[in-house]
Design a protein around this motif. Structure first.
Motif, short mmCIF file in Angstrom:
data_model
loop_
_atom_site.label_atom_id
_atom_site.label_comp_id
_atom_site.label_asym_id
_atom_site.label_seq_id
_atom_site.Cartn_x
_atom_site.Cartn_y
_atom_site.Cartn_z
N VAL A 1 15.76 2.38 -33.32
CA VAL A 1 15.19 3.88 -32.49
C VAL A 1 16.19 3.54 -30.70
O VAL A 1 16.73 3.15 -30.40
CB VAL A 1 13.57 3.33 -31.70
N GLU A 2 16.39 5.11 -30.64
CA GLU A 2 17.53 5.09 -29.81
C GLU A 2 16.61 5.59 -28.31
O GLU A 2 16.45 6.52 -28.16
CB GLU A 2 18.61 6.37 -30.23
N PHE A 3 16.59 4.53 -27.71
CA PHE A 3 15.60 4.30 -26.07
C PHE A 3 16.57 4.86 -24.99
O PHE A 3 17.96 4.37 -24.73
CB PHE A 3 15.84 3.35 -25.97
N TYR A 4 16.49 6.24 -24.47
CA TYR A 4 17.03 7.12 -23.88
C TYR A 4 16.73 6.31 -22.06
O TYR A 4 15.38 6.93 -22.41
CB TYR A 4 17.32 8.85 -23.99
N PHE A 5 17.29 5.58 -20.81
CA PHE A 5 16.45 5.61 -20.22
C PHE A 5 16.77 5.30 -18.66
O PHE A 5 18.09 5.23 -18.54
CB PHE A 5 15.34 3.85 -20.34
N ASP A 6 16.11 5.02 -17.57
CA ASP A 6 16.65 5.37 -16.69
C ASP A 6 15.67 4.67 -15.18
O ASP A 6 13.82 4.70 -15.71
CB ASP A 6 16.47 6.84 -15.61
N LEU A 7 16.31 3.03 -14.59
CA LEU A 7 15.24 2.50 -14.06
C LEU A 7 14.21 3.12 -13.23
O LEU A 7 13.40 2.28 -12.91
CB LEU A 7 15.94 1.25 -13.53
N TYR B 1 19.81 0.87 -26.55
CA TYR B 1 18.94 0.97 -25.32
C TYR B 1 20.55 2.14 -25.14
O TYR B 1 21.88 1.87 -24.96
CB TYR B 1 19.47 0.31 -24.78
N ILE B 2 20.26 3.00 -24.25
CA ILE B 2 21.37 4.36 -24.12
C ILE B 2 20.75 4.81 -22.53
O ILE B 2 20.05 5.61 -22.00
CB ILE B 2 21.33 5.62 -24.77
N PRO B 3 21.64 3.92 -21.65
CA PRO B 3 21.65 4.41 -20.12
C PRO B 3 21.45 6.15 -19.64
O PRO B 3 23.21 6.20 -20.03
CB PRO B 3 22.17 3.54 -19.52
N VAL C 1 24.34 -0.38 -15.27
CA VAL C 1 23.79 -1.45 -16.42
C VAL C 1 24.68 0.08 -17.40
O VAL C 1 25.30 -1.46 -18.48
CB VAL C 1 22.35 -0.40 -16.71
N THR C 2 25.39 0.31 -17.12
CA THR C 2 26.16 1.58 -18.24
C THR C 2 27.63 0.65 -18.13
O THR C 2 27.70 -0.17 -19.53
CB THR C 2 26.68 2.54 -17.44
N GLY C 3 27.89 -0.12 -16.81
CA GLY C 3 28.98 -0.97 -17.16
C GLY C 3 28.71 -2.43 -17.67
O GLY C 3 30.06 -2.74 -18.54
N GLU D 1 27.04 -9.27 -24.23
CA GLU D 1 25.61 -10.22 -24.26
C GLU D 1 24.59 -10.32 -22.82
O GLU D 1 24.03 -10.85 -23.54
CB GLU D 1 26.47 -11.77 -24.55
N ARG D 2 25.00 -10.01 -22.04
CA ARG D 2 24.42 -10.11 -20.34
C ARG D 2 23.21 -8.43 -20.38
O ARG D 2 22.53 -8.83 -19.55
CB ARG D 2 25.18 -10.52 -19.34
N PHE D 3 23.53 -8.17 -20.91
CA PHE D 3 23.13 -6.95 -20.37
C PHE D 3 21.52 -6.62 -20.85
O PHE D 3 20.42 -6.42 -20.04
CB PHE D 3 23.13 -5.57 -21.86
N GLN D 4 20.82 -7.39 -21.46
CA GLN D 4 19.52 -7.56 -21.59
C GLN D 4 18.95 -7.90 -20.45
O GLN D 4 17.49 -8.20 -19.52
CB GLN D 4 19.07 -7.98 -22.74
N ALA D 5 19.44 -9.22 -19.56
CA ALA D 5 19.03 -10.17 -18.52
C ALA D 5 19.07 -8.97 -17.55
O ALA D 5 18.52 -9.47 -16.58
CB ALA D 5 20.54 -11.40 -18.33
N PHE D 6 20.11 -8.63 -17.35
CA PHE D 6 20.89 -7.50 -16.33
C PHE D 6 19.71 -6.25 -16.37
O PHE D 6 18.06 -6.54 -15.20
CB PHE D 6 21.97 -6.31 -16.70
#
Length: 198
Positions: free
Chosen positions: A5-11, A36-38, A95-97, A104-109
């Motif tokens: 599943v490619e999840f295009y998202f914006d916070l 996850y695709i920001p 988020v992209t950065g 490895e810290r993306f999910q926590a971020f």
């Protein structure tokens, strides 16, 4: 058909927050990968001529009532953010950065930012508030700010947004299974059904 599943998202989208709370469970149940695709929702709106439902008062009131119903169904907290709508350009660059430089810290971020926006109702278009949220969650605000000014990061977010539009995305959340687009957190049953059939 691939089991991803490619999840295009914006916070900045409350419907996206609800999808974010459910997609990992759906992917775990169906042995699928969540990608996850920001993207920048403002950029998608501009390119497609779309706008937030919240811009129409009656529709906006209904939307938040409906999102409350879904939050209750999912058993997750949701608080209307009094600062909505929030300009998410810097957040989505951050988020992209992090995704590019510290995967490895993306999910926590994204966890701490979604929580700050849609559980705590924080004003994440105020730099001081963002810095406080990041510090409280073990991230260096100066390091994150530097990422938002990185030209490679800026280009990656722009590319993601342009690709989303080319694929037919007009809002968030948008999910792809293969070439099939599913829009909205209220279409997750179709996402799960399609994964089970894959």
């Amino acid at each position: 058909m691939t089991k991803t599943v490619e999840f295009y998202f914006d916070l900045g989208s409350p419907a996206t927050y609800l999808a974010y709370t459910q997609l990992p469970k759906i992917c775990a149940k169906t042995h699928s990968e969540l990608i996850y695709i920001p993207m920048l929702l403002g950029g998608v709106f501009k390119a497609t001529g779309n706008a937030s439902p919240a811009m129409i008062p009656a529709k906006g009131r209904y939307m938040f009532q409906d999102l409350d119903r879904y939050a209750g169904r999912y058993g997750v907290p949701l608080k209307f953010n009094p600062h909505f709508p929030i300009n998410t350009l810097m957040l989505m660059r951050a988020v992209t950065g992090i995704q590019l430089r510290q995967p490895e810290r993306f999910q926590a971020f994204i966890d701490c930012l979604f929580k700050a926006l849609w559980v705590e109702g924080r004003a994440l278009d105020e730099p001081a508030t963002v810095a406080a949220v990041l510090s409280d969650n073990g991230f260096d605000p100066n390091e994150v700010l530097a990422l938002t000014n990185d030209e490679t990061v800026k280009a990656a977010l722009k590319d993601n947004t342009e690709t989303a539009v080319k694929r037919g995305v007009f809002g968030a959340p948008s999910m792809f299974i293969g070439t099939q687009l599913f829009f909205g957190q209220d279409r997750l049953d179709f996402v799960e059904e399609t994964l089970r059939q894959a």
